[in-house]
Design a protein around this motif. Structure first.
Motif, PDB file in Angstrom:
ATOM      1  N   ALA A  12     -27.223 -43.316  50.930  1.00 42.92           N
ATOM      2  CA  ALA A  12     -28.815 -43.507  50.598  1.00 42.92           C
ATOM      3  C   ALA A  12     -29.049 -43.051  49.138  1.00 42.92           C
ATOM      4  N   ARG A  13     -28.290 -41.915  48.674  1.00 42.16           N
ATOM      5  CA  ARG A  13     -28.222 -41.700  47.169  1.00 42.16           C
ATOM      6  C   ARG A  13     -27.738 -42.753  46.451  1.00 42.16           C
ATOM      7  N   SER A  14     -26.502 -43.320  46.788  1.00 47.21           N
ATOM      8  CA  SER A  14     -25.860 -44.238  46.206  1.00 47.21           C
ATOM      9  C   SER A  14     -26.930 -45.323  45.844  1.00 47.21           C
ATOM     10  N   ARG A  15     -27.556 -45.848  47.029  1.00 47.70           N
ATOM     11  CA  ARG A  15     -28.426 -46.996  46.777  1.00 47.70           C
ATOM     12  C   ARG A  15     -29.816 -46.605  46.146  1.00 47.70           C
ATOM     13  N   ALA A  16     -29.950 -45.529  46.192  1.00 51.22           N
ATOM     14  CA  ALA A  16     -31.212 -45.074  45.073  1.00 51.22           C
ATOM     15  C   ALA A  16     -30.799 -44.993  43.777  1.00 51.22           C
ATOM     16  N   ARG A  17     -29.696 -44.538  43.278  1.00 55.97           N
ATOM     17  CA  ARG A  17     -29.133 -44.731  41.978  1.00 55.97           C
ATOM     18  C   ARG A  17     -29.014 -46.164  41.436  1.00 55.97           C
ATOM     19  N   ARG A  18     -28.672 -46.999  42.465  1.00 57.23           N
ATOM     20  CA  ARG A  18     -28.724 -48.463  42.151  1.00 57.23           C
ATOM     21  C   ARG A  18     -30.338 -49.004  41.954  1.00 57.23           C
ATOM     22  N   ARG A  19     -30.905 -48.515  42.642  1.00 52.50           N
ATOM     23  CA  ARG A  19     -32.669 -49.089  42.614  1.00 52.50           C
ATOM     24  C   ARG A  19     -32.964 -48.455  41.112  1.00 52.50           C
ATOM     25  N   ALA A  20     -32.701 -47.170  41.057  1.00 55.71           N
ATOM     26  CA  ALA A  20     -33.301 -46.307  39.709  1.00 55.71           C
ATOM     27  C   ALA A  20     -32.792 -47.087  38.514  1.00 55.71           C
ATOM     28  N   LEU A  21     -31.552 -47.476  38.698  1.00 50.89           N
ATOM     29  CA  LEU A  21     -31.121 -48.238  37.354  1.00 50.89           C
ATOM     30  C   LEU A  21     -31.766 -49.519  37.057  1.00 50.89           C
ATOM     31  N   GLN A  22     -32.119 -50.223  38.122  1.00 51.55           N
ATOM     32  CA  GLN A  22     -32.937 -51.311  38.132  1.00 51.55           C
ATOM     33  C   GLN A  22     -34.331 -51.001  37.611  1.00 51.55           C
ATOM     34  N   ALA A  23     -34.907 -49.972  38.286  1.00 51.69           N
ATOM     35  CA  ALA A  23     -36.372 -49.854  37.698  1.00 51.69           C
ATOM     36  C   ALA A  23     -36.214 -49.076  36.243  1.00 51.69           C
ATOM     37  N   LEU A  24     -35.429 -48.512  35.908  1.00 48.82           N
ATOM     38  CA  LEU A  24     -35.089 -47.710  34.714  1.00 48.82           C
ATOM     39  C   LEU A  24     -35.093 -49.011  33.623  1.00 48.82           C
ATOM     40  N   TYR A  25     -34.218 -50.053  33.937  1.00 50.21           N
ATOM     41  CA  TYR A  25     -34.071 -51.288  33.049  1.00 50.21           C
ATOM     42  C   TYR A  25     -35.478 -51.925  32.902  1.00 50.21           C
ATOM     43  N   ALA A  26     -35.935 -52.151  33.967  1.00 47.27           N
ATOM     44  CA  ALA A  26     -37.370 -52.643  33.968  1.00 47.27           C
ATOM     45  C   ALA A  26     -38.378 -51.893  33.043  1.00 47.27           C
ATOM     46  N   TRP A  27     -38.503 -50.568  33.217  1.00 50.93           N
ATOM     47  CA  TRP A  27     -39.321 -49.644  32.374  1.00 50.93           C
ATOM     48  C   TRP A  27     -38.928 -49.835  30.809  1.00 50.93           C
ATOM     49  N   GLN A  28     -37.652 -49.937  30.571  1.00 54.52           N
ATOM     50  CA  GLN A  28     -37.125 -49.794  29.256  1.00 54.52           C
ATOM     51  C   GLN A  28     -37.648 -51.122  28.526  1.00 54.52           C
ATOM     52  N   LEU A  29     -37.472 -52.364  29.281  1.00 54.43           N
ATOM     53  CA  LEU A  29     -37.931 -53.586  28.540  1.00 54.43           C
ATOM     54  C   LEU A  29     -39.251 -53.972  28.668  1.00 54.43           C
ATOM     55  N   SER A  30     -40.101 -53.294  29.717  1.00 52.14           N
ATOM     56  CA  SER A  30     -41.717 -53.824  29.808  1.00 52.14           C
ATOM     57  C   SER A  30     -42.446 -52.669  28.966  1.00 52.14           C
ATOM     58  N   GLY A  31     -41.980 -51.514  28.885  1.00 51.77           N
ATOM     59  CA  GLY A  31     -42.915 -50.416  28.384  1.00 51.77           C
ATOM     60  C   GLY A  31     -43.889 -50.281  29.080  1.00 51.77           C
TER      61      GLY A  31
END
Length: 148
Positions: A12-31
């Protein structure tokens, strides 16, 4: 600093990291504000299979400490932080947060997880770059652990 809680679901932690990577990517690009990104991911992603508390801790931690994380990474980068591929930048920031603030997670786990998410979502050789940067950062931030 956090201590290692009993009964952690590592998958579940690994899945959380994968989702966090995707969310952080979205945050970086969207502002967008991080709260909006977290809410979007809660609704759109299959979050019940991930460690939601860890997911939020990673994202809020990166948001809160992004300047310090970038400063810690900068000596080991061959370009400005803003010029690093967005997926690699997200992976580096997540791992830097874990190395610096989540001492309950062994540095080898942090690096391995960052390599795996970069292999999955990043450019062909992005994981090699991430590995090199994080190995040097871990030597600085977790020197006692690396020597043990």
């Amino acid at each position: 600093m956090h201590t290692r809680p009993e009964g952690i679901d590592l998958a579940a932690r690994s899945r959380a990291r994968r989702r966090a990577l995707q969310a952080l990517y979205a945050w970086q690009l969207s502002g967008s504000h991080m709260n909006a990104v977290i809410e979007q991911f809660r609704h759109e992603q299959d979050m019940e299979v991930a460690d939601l508390d860890y997911f939020e801790d990673l994202l809020r931690g990166v948001e809160m400490h992004v300047d310090a994380l970038d400063a810690a990474l900068r000596p080991y980068l061959d370009r400005e932080v803003a010029e690093v591929d967005p997926i690699e930048r997200a992976a580096l920031r997540l791992a830097a947060y874990e190395l610096k603030y989540r001492l309950d997670v062994p540095y080898r786990v942090v690096i391995n997880e960052a390599i795996e998410v970069t292999k999955r979502f990043g450019a062909d050789h992005g994981h090699s770059y991430v590995n090199g940067v994080l190995d040097k950062l871990a030597a600085q931030l977790r020197s006692a652990e690396k020597k043990a």
